[in-house]
Every structure is written in structure tokens, then in C-alpha cells.
Motif scaffolding. Structure first.
Motif, mmCIF file in Angstrom:
data_model
loop_
_atom_site.group_PDB
_atom_site.id
_atom_site.type_symbol
_atom_site.label_atom_id
_atom_site.label_comp_id
_atom_site.label_asym_id
_atom_site.label_seq_id
_atom_site.Cartn_x
_atom_site.Cartn_y
_atom_site.Cartn_z
ATOM 1 N N ALA A 13 54.959 67.716 45.541
ATOM 2 C CA ALA A 13 55.650 68.658 45.340
ATOM 3 C C ALA A 13 55.780 68.326 44.228
ATOM 4 C CB ALA A 13 57.103 68.176 46.981
ATOM 5 N N VAL A 14 55.816 67.423 43.508
ATOM 6 C CA VAL A 14 56.111 67.752 42.059
ATOM 7 C C VAL A 14 55.339 67.696 41.076
ATOM 8 C CG1 VAL A 14 58.609 66.831 42.808
ATOM 9 C CG2 VAL A 14 56.775 65.096 41.879
ATOM 10 N N PRO A 15 55.754 67.828 39.593
ATOM 11 C CA PRO A 15 54.971 67.346 38.937
ATOM 12 C C PRO A 15 54.189 66.624 39.034
ATOM 13 C CG PRO A 15 56.304 68.885 37.879
ATOM 14 C CD PRO A 15 56.635 68.159 38.868
ATOM 15 N N ILE A 16 53.251 65.749 37.670
ATOM 16 C CA ILE A 16 52.959 64.514 37.782
ATOM 17 C C ILE A 16 53.504 63.420 37.092
ATOM 18 C CG2 ILE A 16 50.416 62.941 37.205
ATOM 19 C CD1 ILE A 16 49.249 64.705 39.317
ATOM 20 N N TRP A 17 53.938 63.556 36.038
ATOM 21 C CA TRP A 17 55.056 63.484 35.326
ATOM 22 C C TRP A 17 55.816 63.119 36.036
ATOM 23 C CZ3 TRP A 17 59.731 64.638 34.498
ATOM 24 C CH2 TRP A 17 59.983 65.915 34.262
ATOM 25 N N GLU A 18 56.886 63.481 36.611
ATOM 26 C CA GLU A 18 57.847 63.723 37.330
ATOM 27 C C GLU A 18 57.650 62.951 38.708
ATOM 28 O OE1 GLU A 18 61.004 66.122 40.091
ATOM 29 O OE2 GLU A 18 59.854 67.370 38.392
ATOM 30 N N ALA A 19 56.308 62.899 39.126
ATOM 31 C CA ALA A 19 56.641 61.467 40.517
ATOM 32 C C ALA A 19 55.678 60.489 40.138
ATOM 33 C CB ALA A 19 54.645 62.443 41.252
ATOM 34 N N ALA A 50 57.694 59.251 37.076
ATOM 35 C CA ALA A 50 58.542 58.632 37.097
ATOM 36 C C ALA A 50 59.694 58.652 37.988
ATOM 37 C CB ALA A 50 59.523 60.157 36.166
ATOM 38 N N THR A 51 59.563 59.076 38.973
ATOM 39 C CA THR A 51 60.399 58.969 40.276
ATOM 40 C C THR A 51 59.967 57.896 41.032
ATOM 41 O OG1 THR A 51 60.808 61.841 40.913
ATOM 42 C CG2 THR A 51 61.050 60.222 42.378
ATOM 43 N N ALA A 52 58.737 57.746 41.144
ATOM 44 C CA ALA A 52 58.173 56.421 41.899
ATOM 45 C C ALA A 52 58.469 54.832 41.150
ATOM 46 C CB ALA A 52 56.565 56.792 42.335
ATOM 47 N N ILE A 53 58.711 55.376 39.175
ATOM 48 C CA ILE A 53 58.721 54.407 39.153
ATOM 49 C C ILE A 53 60.356 54.012 39.495
ATOM 50 C CG2 ILE A 53 59.208 53.331 36.287
ATOM 51 C CD1 ILE A 53 56.747 54.437 35.861
ATOM 52 N N ILE A 54 61.062 54.870 39.079
ATOM 53 C CA ILE A 54 62.790 53.759 38.562
ATOM 54 C C ILE A 54 63.325 53.903 40.991
ATOM 55 C CG2 ILE A 54 65.005 55.709 38.840
ATOM 56 C CD1 ILE A 54 63.921 57.463 36.693
ATOM 57 N N LEU A 55 62.864 54.516 41.388
ATOM 58 C CA LEU A 55 62.928 54.757 43.034
ATOM 59 C C LEU A 55 62.568 52.855 43.514
ATOM 60 C CD1 LEU A 55 62.970 58.081 44.461
ATOM 61 C CD2 LEU A 55 64.816 56.974 43.829
ATOM 62 N N SER A 56 60.955 52.752 43.226
ATOM 63 C CA SER A 56 60.756 51.716 43.502
ATOM 64 C C SER A 56 61.550 50.502 42.254
ATOM 65 C CB SER A 56 59.075 51.360 42.533
ATOM 66 O OG SER A 56 58.510 52.284 43.868
ATOM 67 N N LEU A 57 62.002 50.028 41.288
ATOM 68 C CA LEU A 57 62.916 49.710 40.655
ATOM 69 C C LEU A 57 64.519 49.101 41.435
ATOM 70 C CD1 LEU A 57 62.496 50.652 36.836
ATOM 71 C CD2 LEU A 57 61.850 48.437 38.175
ATOM 72 N N ILE A 58 64.457 50.763 42.052
ATOM 73 C CA ILE A 58 66.285 50.130 42.797
ATOM 74 C C ILE A 58 65.916 49.857 44.090
ATOM 75 C CG2 ILE A 58 67.473 51.353 44.046
ATOM 76 C CD1 ILE A 58 67.537 54.173 42.150
ATOM 77 N N ILE A 59 64.902 49.992 44.658
ATOM 78 C CA ILE A 59 64.109 48.977 45.828
ATOM 79 C C ILE A 59 64.092 47.363 45.771
ATOM 80 C CG2 ILE A 59 62.751 48.760 47.455
ATOM 81 C CD1 ILE A 59 62.042 52.135 47.426
ATOM 82 N N ILE A 60 63.367 47.581 44.220
ATOM 83 C CA ILE A 60 63.095 45.591 44.511
ATOM 84 C C ILE A 60 64.026 44.617 44.012
ATOM 85 C CG2 ILE A 60 62.240 43.669 42.436
ATOM 86 C CD1 ILE A 60 59.857 46.609 42.454
ATOM 87 N N LEU A 61 65.166 46.210 43.286
ATOM 88 C CA LEU A 61 66.323 45.310 43.070
ATOM 89 C C LEU A 61 67.270 45.150 44.244
ATOM 90 C CD1 LEU A 61 68.409 44.559 40.708
ATOM 91 C CD2 LEU A 61 69.169 46.862 40.691
ATOM 92 N N PHE A 119 59.604 55.296 52.736
ATOM 93 C CA PHE A 119 59.089 56.060 53.215
ATOM 94 C C PHE A 119 60.169 57.059 52.630
ATOM 95 C CE2 PHE A 119 58.455 53.240 56.993
ATOM 96 C CZ PHE A 119 57.230 54.003 57.278
ATOM 97 N N ASN A 120 61.356 57.227 52.433
ATOM 98 C CA ASN A 120 62.055 57.719 51.423
ATOM 99 C C ASN A 120 61.310 58.340 49.994
ATOM 100 O OD1 ASN A 120 64.165 59.206 50.414
ATOM 101 N ND2 ASN A 120 65.921 59.664 51.962
ATOM 102 N N VAL A 121 60.829 57.657 49.087
ATOM 103 C CA VAL A 121 59.767 58.192 47.802
ATOM 104 C C VAL A 121 58.948 58.760 48.451
ATOM 105 C CG1 VAL A 121 59.035 56.541 45.991
ATOM 106 C CG2 VAL A 121 61.258 55.218 46.533
ATOM 107 N N ALA A 122 58.448 58.110 49.345
ATOM 108 C CA ALA A 122 56.473 59.379 49.809
ATOM 109 C C ALA A 122 57.311 60.433 49.658
ATOM 110 C CB ALA A 122 55.840 58.335 50.251
ATOM 111 N N TYR A 123 58.385 60.780 51.003
ATOM 112 C CA TYR A 123 58.527 61.395 51.448
ATOM 113 C C TYR A 123 59.190 62.462 50.056
ATOM 114 C CZ TYR A 123 60.837 65.071 54.895
ATOM 115 O OH TYR A 123 60.709 66.305 55.161
ATOM 116 N N SER A 124 60.237 62.272 49.061
ATOM 117 C CA SER A 124 60.458 62.765 47.759
ATOM 118 C C SER A 124 58.661 63.219 46.688
ATOM 119 C CB SER A 124 61.385 62.344 47.207
ATOM 120 O OG SER A 124 62.288 61.668 48.292
ATOM 121 N N ILE A 125 58.015 62.191 46.586
ATOM 122 C CA ILE A 125 57.137 62.703 46.452
ATOM 123 C C ILE A 125 56.286 63.940 46.747
ATOM 124 C CG2 ILE A 125 55.168 62.198 44.253
ATOM 125 C CD1 ILE A 125 56.810 59.894 44.550
ATOM 126 N N LEU A 126 55.417 63.439 47.975
ATOM 127 C CA LEU A 126 55.186 64.415 48.996
ATOM 128 C C LEU A 126 55.277 65.632 49.286
ATOM 129 C CD1 LEU A 126 53.133 61.449 51.253
ATOM 130 C CD2 LEU A 126 52.188 62.670 48.751
#
Length: 456
Positions: free
Chosen positions: A43-49, A51-62, A105-112
Motif C-alpha cells: 500500500a506504500v512505495p517500496i522505500w517507504e515499506a 523504512a516502515t518495516a525497519i523502524i517498527l521492527s526495531l520498536i518490537i525488538i526493543l 500483525f499491525n506492521v503487516a497491515y500497515s504495509i499491505l
């Protein structure tokens, strides 16, 4: 909900819904789906997808790592193994379940931009979202209440604060969280009967349930925590004033003692002053008496180390005379200003003059009380910081959650909705960070678990 293709190209596909958005009065915007190298439309351009995946994944890992460290710290580090810290464990478990069951699931929902996991997973996800976030908030409320009772009624509550009582309160928190999150599963919802990938998976907008859940999950706990923290602040300030008055009375008492001792040893009173002409036996007895008194005073004036075992309590423990502790004390430039590290009361030099010794004993006791109250005030301040962070993170979401079902013309963008939602989720990652910064024992436990040099 049906989607109509209005534009197609190798780079993107533009879709428009044939009906209005679930937000009444807000037309459904055009949706842009971008083809990706892995063959899944985003649902977003590749670069935004990315960036979103990296930032939100870091929040999840933290969030995962931080809360696991909190749980392990309480069970493996002896100074933290106290009953009131089970509230912190319960809070960490709630934040950990948010990171494991809700955020991916929220990360996947936001990107897809669409829900691809079916209606049953959708219901489970939404229920876990409400339950775990509510449990996190209610655990903060329980911690605030525990701190309030410990400050306002320390003697009685110390006897009441048993493992059974604490576990009962924690069970109540989770049962109340399930009671708040379960009604949509029983039918109190506006979920569609037919669920497709284009059907949004979102919290019910039934006005009755929105009021019910927001009151139980946020607004009532917020009111309780606000009142409790104000009471803690008032109680702490009152104790500060009482200690200040007691300090003045001690100063007056010291002056009286000094004057009485001077008068007692003055020749005017007719009392004899020791001289070299006294008998040898008398001098020997006097020396032995002074040695015993000096030894007793030295034992009594052993340094006291005050450590904050939990941000909900303050405890005093005797320091040891190990080389490590001695070396640490030497490295401190100014023990009075070092309020964020363990505070050490210096050894008071014992002198033969009774008046000076009495003054120094009183000063030692006053300093010990001052340190204890300083730790208590910092513990209350830490609780206030946790509550403040909680308000900043969750208030925007619950304002949006309550306003949208009643405001037909309010049409926030999806990016704004996602930002406000993730702002609330970030609270689950910040709680362990707050413990690390403001609590000495958690810092030590984290260093020990991570095998960081300098852990004690």
C-alpha cells in the motif's frame, strides 16, 4: 466492500471502493498499491515499506528485549526479588504480549494496506490488542496504588502486602482486562458478516462499547492514577516539612546538650578536673572506659548504604566493608550530589569530647533520614514520569477512539491513525527504559544479564 480498478501500470495499481468508508461521512480515498520484487502488492512505495518495516521492527525488538530483561531481573537478581515487584513483572508480561501478539500483525497491515489473515485471526488480534493494552494500563494503576498505600500507611501496609494479596491484585487486573476486551466476541460489535481481504480489520465503532471500553481501559485508570499521584506528592511534601521541623528541634537540642556538658565540666560547678596527680588505678580505668566507648561509637556509626530496590519502595541496607565497596566510595567526588547512584553516609569520626560526639551522632541520624526521604521522593518522581509518559502515549489514541464514532465529519488520514496508534504501542517499549534510567538495582540487574563490565 468491493474494489474497482481505475488505473493499472507495472509500477502501481489504483483501486477505489464502491462504498463509503467505515467512518461515516468520510469518502473512501483512492488506494495505491505498488508492486514489489517479492510479488506482493504494497500500500506504500517500496522505500517507504522498507523504512516502515525497519523502524517498527526495531520498536518490537526493543519492547521484547526490554521486557524480558525486566522479568528475568526480578527473578534472578536478589535485591529485586520482593513481592511488590511482581506488579512490575505483570506489567512487563502485558507489554511483552503486546509486542508478540499485536505489533507484528499491525506492521503487516500497515504495509499491505489490507488484511490477509482471515476473520478469526482478525478477531483474535483485536481482542488481544484491547486486552493486553488494557492490562498494561491497569498494571500501572495497581503500581500507583501500591506505592500510595506504602507511603501513607507504611507500617500496616507492610504487614498486608503479602504475596497472596499482590497475586490477587494482579489476577484482578487481568480478569478486568478480559472483561473489557471480550464483549465484541459475544456480539457487541459492528463487524461484517462476510469478511474478505479488502474488508478492514479494525476495532468496533459501536458507540456503547466505545464508551464502555475507553472508560475501563483508560479514563478511569487515568483518574485514579492522577488522584493517587497527587496524594503521594502531598504526603511526601508533608514528610519533608516534618523532617525539616525535626531537624530544627534537633539543632536546638544539640545546643542545649553542648551547653549542659560545658557547664558540667566547668570548675564553677565545683567538680574536679582530672589531673596528673590522680591515682594510677583511676587513670587506667578511665582509659579502658574511653576505649570501650570509642569502640561502641565506632560500631554504631558504621556507614549506611541506602539502595532503591524497586521504584515502588525505598529500603535501607547495611553496606559491607569489602574492597570493592571501599574502592567505589573512594571514587566518588561528592557523595552528597550523587543522588542517582547509591548514596553513602561517611563514617563519622569519633572524638573523646562527649558534646561533639553527641552532635555528630545527631547529624548522622539526620543525614540517614535525609537520604531515606530523598530516595522516597525519587521513587515518587519516577512513578510520576511513568505516568506522564503513559498519558503522552495513550491520550491521543483514546481521544481519537472516542471522538471518531460520534463525529461524522472527522476524517483523519490513515497515516495519522497509524501514527497515533503506534504512539500508544510505544509505551510498552518505554517502561523498561524508564526502569533502567531511574532505578539502580534494575541497571545492575540488566548489566549482569547482558554481561556488561562493571555490573555489581
Amino acid at each position: 466492500m468491493a474494489l474497482v480498478v481505475i488505473e493499472a501500470s507495472p509500477e502501481r495499481i489504483v483501486l477505489r471502493c464502491c462504498n463509503d468508508s467505515l467512518l461515516d461521512g468520510c469518502p473512501e480515498p483512492e488506494r495505491f498499491f505498488y508492486e514489489s520484487p517479492i510479488g506482493i502488492a504494497f500500500a506504500v512505495p517500496i522505500w517507504e515499506a522498507i523504512a516502515t518495516a525497519i523502524i517498527l521492527s526495531l520498536i518490537i525488538i526493543l519492547t521484547i528485549v526490554g521486557n524480558i530483561l525486566v522479568i528475568l531481573s526480578v527473578f534472578t537478581y536478589k535485591p529485586l526479588r520482593i513481592v511488590q515487584n511482581f506488579f512490575i513483572v505483570s506489567l512487563a508480561v502485558a507489554d511483552l504480549t503486546v509486542a508478540l501478539l499485536v505489533l507484528p500483525f499491525n506492521v503487516a497491515y500497515s504495509i499491505l494496506g489490507r488484511w490477509e489473515f482471515g476473520i478469526h485471526v482478525c478477531k483474535m488480534w483485536l481482542t488481544c490488542d484491547v486486552m493486553c493494552c488494557t492490562a498494561s494500563i491497569l498494571n500501572l494503576c495497581a503500581i500507583a496504588l501500591d506505592r500510595y498505600w506504602a507511603i501513607t500507611d507504611p507500617i500496616n501496609y507492610a504487614q498486608k502486602r503479602t504475596l497472596k494479596r499482590v497475586l490477587f491484585m494482579i489476577a484482578g487486573v487481568w480478569m478486568l482486562s478480559m472483561l473489557i476486551s471480550s464483549p465484541p466476541l459475544a456480539g457487541w460489535n459492528d463487524w461484517p458478516d462476510v469478511f474478505e481481504s479488502s474488508t478492514p480489520c479494525q476495532l468496533t465503532s459501536q458507540q456503547g462499547y466505545v464508551i464502555y471500553s475507553s472508560l475501563g481501559s483508560f479514563y478511569i485508570p487515568l483518574l485514579i492514577m492522577t488522584i493517587v499521584y497527587i496524594e503521594i506528592f502531598i504526603a511526601t511534601r508533608k514528610r519533608l516539612r516534618e523532617r525539616a521541623r525535626a531537624s530544627k528541634l534537633n539543632a536546638v537540642k544539640q545546643n542545649i546538650q553542648q551547653n549542659s556538658v560545658k557547664d558540667k565540666h566547668s570548675p564553677v560547678d565545683g567538680e574536679s578536673v582530672s589531673s596528673e596527680a590522680n591515682e594510677p588505678d583511676h587513670k587506667e580505668k578511665e582509659k579502658k572506659s574511653k576505649k570501650k566507648k570509642k569502640k561502641a561509637d565506632t560500631n554504631y556509626l558504621h556507614p549506611v548504604q541506602v539502595a532503591e530496590d524497586s521504584f515502588t519502595d525505598v529500603h535501607e541496607i547495611s553496606s559491607n566493608n569489602s574492597p570493592k565497596s571501599s574502592e567505589k566510595r573512594k571514587k566518588r567526588d561528592d557523595w552528597r550530589e550523587n543522588s542517582k547512584k547509591e548514596t553513602q553516609v561517611p563514617v563519622v569520626a569519633v572524638v573523646n569530647n562527649p558534646s561533639k560526639r553527641a552532635v555528630q551522632v545527631n547529624q548522622f541520624i539526620e543525614e540517614k533520614q535525609r537520604i531515606s526521604l530523598s530516595k522516597e521522593r525519587r521513587a515518587a518522581r519516577t512513578l510520576g514520569i511513568i505516568m506522564g509518559v503513559f498519558v503522552v502515549c495513550w491520550l491521543p489514541f483514546f481521544l481519537m477512539y472516542v471522538i471518531l464514532p460520534f463525529c461524522k465529519d472527522c476524517c483523519p488520514s490513515e497515516k495519522l491513525i497509524n501514527f497515533i496508534t503506534w504512539l500508544g504501542y510505544i509505551n510498552s517499549a518505554l517502561n523498561p527504559i524508564i526502569y533502567t534510567i531511574f532505578n539502580l538495582d534494575f541497571r545492575r540487574a540488566f548489566k549482569k544479564l547482558l554481561h556488561i563490565k562493571g555490573a555489581t
